[in-house]
Write a protein that holds these residues in place. Sequence first.
Motif, PDB file in Angstrom:
ATOM      1  N   PHE A   1     -16.403  34.175 -45.916  1.00 13.33           N
ATOM      2  CA  PHE A   1     -15.808  32.806 -46.862  1.00 13.33           C
ATOM      3  C   PHE A   1     -15.232  31.840 -46.194  1.00 13.33           C
ATOM      4  N   LEU A   2     -14.313  32.194 -45.350  1.00 13.22           N
ATOM      5  CA  LEU A   2     -13.615  31.121 -44.745  1.00 13.22           C
ATOM      6  C   LEU A   2     -14.485  30.398 -43.560  1.00 13.22           C
ATOM      7  N   GLY A   3     -15.543  31.138 -43.258  1.00 11.17           N
ATOM      8  CA  GLY A   3     -16.394  30.622 -41.999  1.00 11.17           C
ATOM      9  C   GLY A   3     -17.381  29.670 -42.623  1.00 11.17           C
ATOM     10  N   LEU A   4     -17.431  29.766 -43.758  1.00 11.00           N
ATOM     11  CA  LEU A   4     -18.464  29.087 -44.647  1.00 11.00           C
ATOM     12  C   LEU A   4     -18.386  27.442 -44.460  1.00 11.00           C
TER      13      LEU A   4
ATOM     14  N   ASP B   1     -13.749  20.147 -44.599  1.00  6.22           N
ATOM     15  CA  ASP B   1     -13.972  20.947 -46.040  1.00  6.22           C
ATOM     16  C   ASP B   1     -12.506  21.639 -46.420  1.00  6.22           C
ATOM     17  N   TRP B   2     -11.818  22.226 -45.348  1.00  4.61           N
ATOM     18  CA  TRP B   2     -10.515  22.754 -45.848  1.00  4.61           C
ATOM     19  C   TRP B   2      -9.298  21.580 -45.883  1.00  4.61           C
ATOM     20  N   ALA B   3      -9.475  20.564 -45.039  1.00  7.12           N
ATOM     21  CA  ALA B   3      -8.651  19.541 -45.198  1.00  7.12           C
ATOM     22  C   ALA B   3      -9.008  18.863 -46.774  1.00  7.12           C
ATOM     23  N   LEU B   4     -10.066  18.674 -47.184  1.00  8.08           N
ATOM     24  CA  LEU B   4     -10.308  18.078 -48.405  1.00  8.08           C
ATOM     25  C   LEU B   4      -9.665  19.197 -49.671  1.00  8.08           C
ATOM     26  N   ILE B   5     -10.016  20.214 -49.512  1.00  6.94           N
ATOM     27  CA  ILE B   5      -9.610  21.239 -50.409  1.00  6.94           C
ATOM     28  C   ILE B   5      -8.118  21.402 -50.437  1.00  6.94           C
ATOM     29  N   THR B   6      -7.382  21.227 -49.391  1.00  5.27           N
ATOM     30  CA  THR B   6      -5.882  21.267 -49.012  1.00  5.27           C
ATOM     31  C   THR B   6      -5.323  19.897 -49.677  1.00  5.27           C
ATOM     32  N   GLY B   7      -5.834  19.042 -49.374  1.00  2.04           N
ATOM     33  CA  GLY B   7      -5.459  17.569 -50.259  1.00  2.04           C
ATOM     34  C   GLY B   7      -5.440  17.510 -51.575  1.00  2.04           C
TER      35      GLY B   7
END
Length: 61
Positions: free
Chosen positions: A18-21, A26-32
């Motif tokens: 899942f983390l590799g997907l 994307d992770w920066a957007l989700i974190t924001g």
Amino acid sequence: MEKYTTGSAYSWSFATCFLGLLSLSDWALITGIVCTLLTCVVNWYYRHREYRFRVKKDNES
């Protein structure tokens, strides 16, 4: 014991898959988004407490 290690191995493999997907963007957007929502909730909570305190203080006067 094998039942737990097998379940753990499958869980970790799913998590890393899942983390590799998602890309770093994307992770920066989700974190924001998550940080923005948490900030909104914390601000609402403390504004609500302040409002209750002021209402209580005004009623005592």
